[in-house]
Design a protein around this motif. Sequence first.
Motif, mmCIF file in Angstrom:
data_model
loop_
_atom_site.group_PDB
_atom_site.id
_atom_site.type_symbol
_atom_site.label_atom_id
_atom_site.label_comp_id
_atom_site.label_asym_id
_atom_site.label_seq_id
_atom_site.Cartn_x
_atom_site.Cartn_y
_atom_site.Cartn_z
ATOM 1 N N GLY A 158 0.807 -1.213 0.000
ATOM 2 C CA GLY A 158 0.000 0.000 0.000
ATOM 3 C C GLY A 158 0.839 1.261 0.000
ATOM 4 N N GLN A 159 1.934 1.258 0.742
ATOM 5 C CA GLN A 159 2.814 2.417 0.763
ATOM 6 C C GLN A 159 3.457 2.652 -0.597
ATOM 7 O OE1 GLN A 159 5.433 1.317 3.960
ATOM 8 N NE2 GLN A 159 4.100 2.182 5.558
ATOM 9 N N VAL A 160 3.820 1.570 -1.279
ATOM 10 C CA VAL A 160 4.390 1.693 -2.621
ATOM 11 C C VAL A 160 3.353 2.276 -3.576
ATOM 12 C CG1 VAL A 160 5.247 0.393 -4.608
ATOM 13 C CG2 VAL A 160 6.099 -0.126 -2.315
ATOM 14 N N ASP A 161 2.137 1.751 -3.544
ATOM 15 C CA ASP A 161 1.091 2.265 -4.424
ATOM 16 C C ASP A 161 0.778 3.729 -4.129
ATOM 17 O OD1 ASP A 161 0.710 -0.097 -5.864
ATOM 18 O OD2 ASP A 161 -0.663 -0.912 -4.357
ATOM 19 N N GLU A 162 0.788 4.103 -2.870
ATOM 20 C CA GLU A 162 0.515 5.495 -2.521
ATOM 21 C C GLU A 162 1.619 6.406 -3.017
ATOM 22 O OE1 GLU A 162 -0.840 8.110 1.418
ATOM 23 O OE2 GLU A 162 -0.272 6.002 1.617
ATOM 24 N N ALA A 163 2.878 5.954 -2.899
ATOM 25 C CA ALA A 163 3.990 6.754 -3.391
ATOM 26 C C ALA A 163 3.962 6.890 -4.912
ATOM 27 C CB ALA A 163 5.315 6.138 -2.946
ATOM 28 N N LEU A 164 3.425 5.875 -5.600
ATOM 29 C CA LEU A 164 3.326 5.908 -7.058
ATOM 30 C C LEU A 164 2.045 6.585 -7.533
ATOM 31 C CD1 LEU A 164 4.656 2.344 -7.995
ATOM 32 C CD2 LEU A 164 5.868 4.529 -8.060
ATOM 33 N N ASN A 165 1.337 7.240 -6.612
ATOM 34 C CA ASN A 165 0.112 7.964 -6.948
ATOM 35 C C ASN A 165 -0.955 7.032 -7.504
ATOM 36 O OD1 ASN A 165 -1.474 10.205 -7.040
ATOM 37 N ND2 ASN A 165 -0.624 11.024 -8.933
ATOM 38 N N ARG A 166 -1.121 5.898 -6.812
ATOM 39 C CA ARG A 166 -2.183 4.952 -7.155
ATOM 40 C C ARG A 166 -3.039 4.748 -5.909
ATOM 41 N NH1 ARG A 166 2.021 1.305 -10.249
ATOM 42 N NH2 ARG A 166 2.127 0.189 -8.263
ATOM 43 N N PRO A 167 -3.844 5.744 -5.554
ATOM 44 C CA PRO A 167 -4.580 5.693 -4.280
ATOM 45 C C PRO A 167 -5.569 4.535 -4.191
ATOM 46 C CG PRO A 167 -5.346 7.511 -5.631
ATOM 47 C CD PRO A 167 -4.124 6.980 -6.293
ATOM 48 N N ASP A 168 -6.209 4.177 -5.298
ATOM 49 C CA ASP A 168 -7.174 3.074 -5.246
ATOM 50 C C ASP A 168 -6.481 1.754 -4.907
ATOM 51 O OD1 ASP A 168 -9.217 4.805 -5.872
ATOM 52 O OD2 ASP A 168 -9.051 4.463 -8.029
ATOM 53 N N ASP A 169 -5.330 1.502 -5.529
ATOM 54 C CA ASP A 169 -4.578 0.288 -5.222
ATOM 55 C C ASP A 169 -4.051 0.327 -3.790
ATOM 56 O OD1 ASP A 169 -5.034 -0.587 -7.795
ATOM 57 O OD2 ASP A 169 -3.124 0.188 -8.564
ATOM 58 N N ALA A 170 -3.631 1.525 -3.354
ATOM 59 C CA ALA A 170 -3.122 1.651 -1.982
ATOM 60 C C ALA A 170 -4.234 1.359 -0.968
ATOM 61 C CB ALA A 170 -2.557 3.049 -1.762
ATOM 62 N N LEU A 171 -5.427 1.863 -1.212
ATOM 63 C CA LEU A 171 -6.544 1.600 -0.308
ATOM 64 C C LEU A 171 -6.884 0.112 -0.266
ATOM 65 C CD1 LEU A 171 -8.881 4.629 -1.089
ATOM 66 C CD2 LEU A 171 -7.806 4.110 1.098
ATOM 67 N N ARG A 172 -6.836 -0.545 -1.403
ATOM 68 C CA ARG A 172 -7.138 -1.972 -1.429
ATOM 69 C C ARG A 172 -6.113 -2.765 -0.618
ATOM 70 N NH1 ARG A 172 -7.539 -2.340 -6.348
ATOM 71 N NH2 ARG A 172 -5.434 -3.025 -6.911
ATOM 72 N N ALA A 173 -4.828 -2.432 -0.751
ATOM 73 C CA ALA A 173 -3.793 -3.142 -0.002
ATOM 74 C C ALA A 173 -3.906 -2.855 1.494
ATOM 75 C CB ALA A 173 -2.413 -2.745 -0.520
ATOM 76 N N TYR A 174 -4.155 -1.603 1.848
ATOM 77 C CA TYR A 174 -4.302 -1.253 3.260
ATOM 78 C C TYR A 174 -5.498 -1.983 3.887
ATOM 79 C CZ TYR A 174 -0.926 2.586 2.757
ATOM 80 O OH TYR A 174 0.206 3.332 2.556
ATOM 81 N N ARG A 175 -6.589 -2.052 3.166
ATOM 82 C CA ARG A 175 -7.788 -2.697 3.717
ATOM 83 C C ARG A 175 -7.577 -4.200 3.877
ATOM 84 N NH1 ARG A 175 -10.922 1.252 0.316
ATOM 85 N NH2 ARG A 175 -11.913 2.682 1.811
ATOM 86 N N GLN A 176 -6.779 -4.788 2.995
ATOM 87 C CA GLN A 176 -6.448 -6.205 3.152
ATOM 88 C C GLN A 176 -5.715 -6.433 4.469
ATOM 89 O OE1 GLN A 176 -4.163 -7.278 -0.281
ATOM 90 N NE2 GLN A 176 -5.925 -7.343 -1.668
ATOM 91 N N ALA A 177 -4.742 -5.553 4.739
ATOM 92 C CA ALA A 177 -3.989 -5.687 5.986
ATOM 93 C C ALA A 177 -4.880 -5.426 7.199
ATOM 94 C CB ALA A 177 -2.803 -4.730 5.980
ATOM 95 N N LEU A 178 -5.772 -4.450 7.104
ATOM 96 C CA LEU A 178 -6.632 -4.119 8.235
ATOM 97 C C LEU A 178 -7.645 -5.218 8.516
ATOM 98 C CD1 LEU A 178 -7.015 -1.664 10.167
ATOM 99 C CD2 LEU A 178 -8.935 -0.980 8.697
ATOM 100 N N SER A 179 -8.094 -5.901 7.465
ATOM 101 C CA SER A 179 -9.046 -6.996 7.680
ATOM 102 C C SER A 179 -8.395 -8.171 8.377
ATOM 103 C CB SER A 179 -9.635 -7.445 6.332
ATOM 104 O OG SER A 179 -8.615 -7.949 5.485
ATOM 105 N N ALA A 180 -7.070 -8.331 8.200
ATOM 106 C CA ALA A 180 -6.359 -9.416 8.874
ATOM 107 C C ALA A 180 -6.034 -9.074 10.318
ATOM 108 C CB ALA A 180 -5.078 -9.751 8.115
ATOM 109 N N ARG A 181 -5.706 -7.829 10.583
ATOM 110 C CA ARG A 181 -5.424 -7.392 11.959
ATOM 111 C C ARG A 181 -5.721 -5.907 12.059
ATOM 112 N NH1 ARG A 181 -0.268 -8.548 12.537
ATOM 113 N NH2 ARG A 181 0.669 -6.493 12.700
ATOM 114 N N PHE A 182 -6.551 -5.554 13.036
ATOM 115 C CA PHE A 182 -6.910 -4.148 13.175
ATOM 116 C C PHE A 182 -5.772 -3.391 13.852
ATOM 117 C CE2 PHE A 182 -8.809 -0.415 15.116
ATOM 118 C CZ PHE A 182 -9.557 0.081 14.065
ATOM 119 N N ILE A 183 -5.270 -2.367 13.167
ATOM 120 C CA ILE A 183 -4.210 -1.502 13.680
ATOM 121 C C ILE A 183 -4.754 -0.079 13.664
ATOM 122 C CG2 ILE A 183 -1.841 -0.708 13.366
ATOM 123 C CD1 ILE A 183 -1.328 -3.263 11.745
#
Length: 244
Positions: A163-188
């Motif tokens: 998600g951090q890589v996608d956000e740095a590459l200006n791909r917010p939709d991909d970054a949100l999808r990766a972040y939500r995957q991580a959050l669904s596995a463990r809430f941080i």
Amino acid sequence: MNWLGFLIPTLVILLPLLSLLLPRRRDVASPVSARASALALYRHQLRDLDRDHENGLMDAGEVSRAELEIQRRILAADRLQETTFRIQSHQRLRFAVLLVALPCFGFALYLANGHPSLPAQPHKTSGVNVPPAMQALFEKLDRQVASMTPDDLEYVRQSVLLGQVDEALNRPDDALRAYRQALSARFIPELAVQIAELQTQQDGHISAESLALYRKALDAAPADAPWRLAVEARIAAGEHDQNP
């Protein structure tokens, strides 16, 4: 942007400078001159002598000698010539040419990359150039995350990294999808706030989903979390938007 939006601010900015081009009837004295400054200084020193004498810091002889020296300096300073300035005709012409040239050059520079009839271009649409070697590493990371399951020990960390890589590459939709995957596995809590912030930037307002993430993150955050006040402000703004 339109033509009036360019011309009107330009004229407003240049208007105070146009007064320098107006003809002057007489020479104008400099607001600060050596004569006036020297006379003011020496008169102030005379007042200091009287005060020191009254306070007993100087006797009459010392005061008399000091007054004579200061009076001599006052006489010398009084003979100084007042300085005046005048804008000569050739200087006025050069200034007029400069006033015309500056907006013309600015307008030419603007036309090199734009035109008033063009629509606004948001900054976030600009792409990011990635070297081929780095792009290959990013694609490898994407494949690794895709091959993992939420039970894998590295799933959360790798998903956040993706998600951090996608956000740095200006791909917010991909970054949100990766972040939500991580959050669904463990809430941080911090990750929930990051998702809510990114989603708010995308939506242009605090949505109900983002507001729920802010609230959940605040409930799970430690009492000394440095971002608590900022999240509380976000929640207040979101509640105001939801209940105008």
